[in-house]
Scaffold this motif. Structure first.
Motif, PDB file in Angstrom:
ATOM      1  N   ARG A  75       0.846  -1.200   0.000  1.00 24.22           N
ATOM      2  CA  ARG A  75       0.000   0.000   0.000  1.00 24.22           C
ATOM      3  C   ARG A  75       0.880   1.250   0.000  1.00 24.22           C
ATOM      4  O   ARG A  75       2.053   1.197   0.378  1.00 24.22           O
ATOM      5  CB  ARG A  75      -0.914   0.024   1.230  1.00 24.22           C
ATOM      6  N   CYS A  76       0.284   2.349  -0.409  1.00 22.51           N
ATOM      7  CA  CYS A  76       0.900   3.660  -0.271  1.00 22.51           C
ATOM      8  C   CYS A  76      -0.047   4.547   0.529  1.00 22.51           C
ATOM      9  O   CYS A  76      -1.272   4.360   0.503  1.00 22.51           O
ATOM     10  CB  CYS A  76       1.141   4.304  -1.641  1.00 22.51           C
ATOM     11  N   PHE A  77       0.507   5.523   1.226  1.00 24.49           N
ATOM     12  CA  PHE A  77      -0.312   6.478   1.952  1.00 24.49           C
ATOM     13  C   PHE A  77       0.507   7.746   2.167  1.00 24.49           C
ATOM     14  O   PHE A  77       1.745   7.736   2.089  1.00 24.49           O
ATOM     15  CB  PHE A  77      -0.822   5.906   3.287  1.00 24.49           C
ATOM     16  N   LEU A  78      -0.203   8.847   2.441  1.00 23.06           N
ATOM     17  CA  LEU A  78       0.442  10.147   2.533  1.00 23.06           C
ATOM     18  C   LEU A  78       0.162  10.759   3.900  1.00 23.06           C
ATOM     19  O   LEU A  78      -0.974  10.746   4.378  1.00 23.06           O
ATOM     20  CB  LEU A  78      -0.093  11.077   1.433  1.00 23.06           C
ATOM     21  N   LEU A  79       1.212  11.320   4.516  1.00 28.53           N
ATOM     22  CA  LEU A  79       1.102  11.950   5.833  1.00 28.53           C
ATOM     23  C   LEU A  79       1.426  13.438   5.715  1.00 28.53           C
ATOM     24  O   LEU A  79       2.235  13.836   4.868  1.00 28.53           O
ATOM     25  CB  LEU A  79       2.079  11.306   6.824  1.00 28.53           C
ATOM     26  N   ASP A  80       0.809  14.217   6.598  1.00 23.94           N
ATOM     27  CA  ASP A  80       1.180  15.633   6.638  1.00 23.94           C
ATOM     28  C   ASP A  80       2.391  15.811   7.551  1.00 23.94           C
ATOM     29  O   ASP A  80       2.951  14.839   8.081  1.00 23.94           O
ATOM     30  CB  ASP A  80      -0.003  16.510   7.060  1.00 23.94           C
ATOM     31  N   ALA A  81       2.810  17.052   7.765  1.00 26.65           N
ATOM     32  CA  ALA A  81       4.031  17.334   8.523  1.00 26.65           C
ATOM     33  C   ALA A  81       3.902  16.979   9.991  1.00 26.65           C
ATOM     34  O   ALA A  81       4.910  16.951  10.714  1.00 26.65           O
ATOM     35  CB  ALA A  81       4.399  18.806   8.376  1.00 26.65           C
TER      36      ALA A  81
END
Length: 428
Positions: free
Chosen positions: A330-336
């Motif tokens: 899987r891929c996923f995106l996180l904020d700072a």
């Protein structure tokens, strides 16, 4: 309790009544009669892997019957227990081991003495032990008391007895950890200096991949608790390599040295551990090269995905090449701040079906992964791909490796992450 003694060079007083001097394999040692059994000592060396030499010897009872046939020590102790003589035999064995240890001429090594838990709360037993140490001019600091794996009726009383012996200078070892009554609670209550992992733990690790993965974590946990770790019962090179891989402090077993009346051969021991360490180095470097080669296509695809993401392309499009690789999960995106923006990107139908078993965890939008090493590493060193060590994924409760990279998407710093299913591959 009796005041601690300092080891001196004084000539030892004569042995207790009934002890007889004999010669075995050219070495002098004492023997004593207990009921119908003739008892004497053997010593199994305990090695420090880092020091590459013996740092201690465990005193082991050897028994023969009236016909000079060997009798297992467990049978002798069982017979003593049936007749209410267990503590007497325990004191007799300790006196015998101390006497023979003194004759070994060991100058700095520890003597590991097995102790029945009840003996540590018996004032008479303590007095006898100190009397023997004084007679032999041995310091308590040379003695490691091994608390045997047996149920203690009053654990608080046992803990107090252990504390008093430690204050006198003895080291305390918890024997057979991982079997029977020896568990993590005993570590907190008895606060040993050394924990001896039971052979059954090592045996499971040698035959089961998941246990081999757990063993380093167990040793690390004990280290974090302030305990030195000894792995006993090592019989094969594979088991010895497991002990090295999990960073055990001490090793004991037939692979390194069998019990015998005398001291270990220092030259042979150093050569054995040196060769073992060199093979471990070679195998470790080979495994790291295999893993780097295995990861290379994932890293390349992930780097390209990060470049496209930074260029403004949507997340669910930039991950296709990465997720098309065999073990990409899987891929996923996180904020700072480590908070997940959007859902996990999962492209293959078989992957989505597998994750339904953990459906309560499937919706990760808004989840906070601030604590995860992959997030912290990316934030600390942006614009480069970081690779975690294998760990347990919360998504499917299976081992995975996570790639991560911090990059700017528009004006915002984000962390792109990609999981890879990870099962250690056997060398070709």
């Amino acid at each position: 309790m009796v005041t601690a003694l300092q080891e001196t060079s004084a000539i030892p007083a004569p042995p207790p009544a009934g002890f007889e001097l004999s010669v075995t394999s050219g070495l002098q040692r004492y023997a004593v009669q207990f009921n119908e059994f003739a008892l004497t000592s053997a010593f199994q060396p305990i090695f420090s892997v880092s020091h590459m030499r013996a740092v201690g010897y465990e005193g082991l009872l050897r028994a023969h019957d009236a016909l000079d046939r060997p009798v297992p020590a467990l049978d002798v102790f069982g017979e003593a227990a049936r007749h209410g003589e267990l503590h007497h035999l325990d004191r007799l064995a300790q006196a015998l081991h101390l006497e023979n240890f003194k004759m070994l001429g060991a100058e700095r090594e520890w003597l590991f003495l097995n102790v029945h838990p009840g003996a540590l709360t018996d004032p008479y037993h303590a007095a006898v032990l100190f009397a023997n140490l004084k007679r032999l001019a041995l310091s308590p600091r040379r003695i490691v008391l091994e608390v045997l794996e047996q149920r203690a009726e009053d654990l608080d009383k046992l803990a107090e007895g252990v504390r008093q012996f430690r204050e006198e200078g003895f080291l305390i070892a918890l024997d057979d950890f991982g079997a029977g009554h020896s568990n993590i609670e005993r570590i907190w209550q008895l606060n040993p200096d050394i924990v001896k992992l039971d052979r059954i733990v090592l045996s499971h690790a040698a035959h089961r991949t998941e246990m081999a993965t757990i063993l380093p974590g167990l040793v690390s946990l004990l280290h974090e608790a302030g305990k030195l770790v000894l792995i006993e019962g090592i019989e094969t090179e594979h088991e010895a390599q497991l002990a090295l891989a999990c960073d055990a402090d001490f090793v004991q077993g037939y692979f390194f040295g069998r019990p015998n009346p005398g001291l270990a051969d220092g030259t042979q021991a150093s050569a054995c551990i040196g060769e073992l360490t060199e093979r471990y180095r070679v195998q470790t470097e080979a495994r790291e090269r295999r893993n780097a080669s295995r990861l290379a296509p994932y890293v390349r695809a992930f780097e390209r995905a990060a470049e496209r993401l930074a260029a403004g392309e949507p997340l669910d499009e930039v991950c296709w090449n990465f997720l098309g690789l065999d073990h990409a999960a899987r891929c996923f995106l996180l904020d700072a701040n480590g908070r997940q923006a959007g859902s996990n990107i999962v492209l293959r139908a078989d992957r989505a079906a597998r994750e339904t078993r953990f459906s309560p965890l499937a919706d990760a939008q808004g989840a906070n992964w601030l604590r995860r090493p992959y997030f912290r590493a990316a934030i600390e060193a942006p614009e480069r791909v970081h690779v975690t060590r294998p760990y347990l994924s919360i998504n499917e409760a299976m081992p995975c490796v996570t790639l991560s990279v911090a990059t700017r998407v528009g004006s915002q710093l984000c962390v792109l992450c990609g999981d890879i299913d990870w099962v250690e591959e056997a060398p070709a």
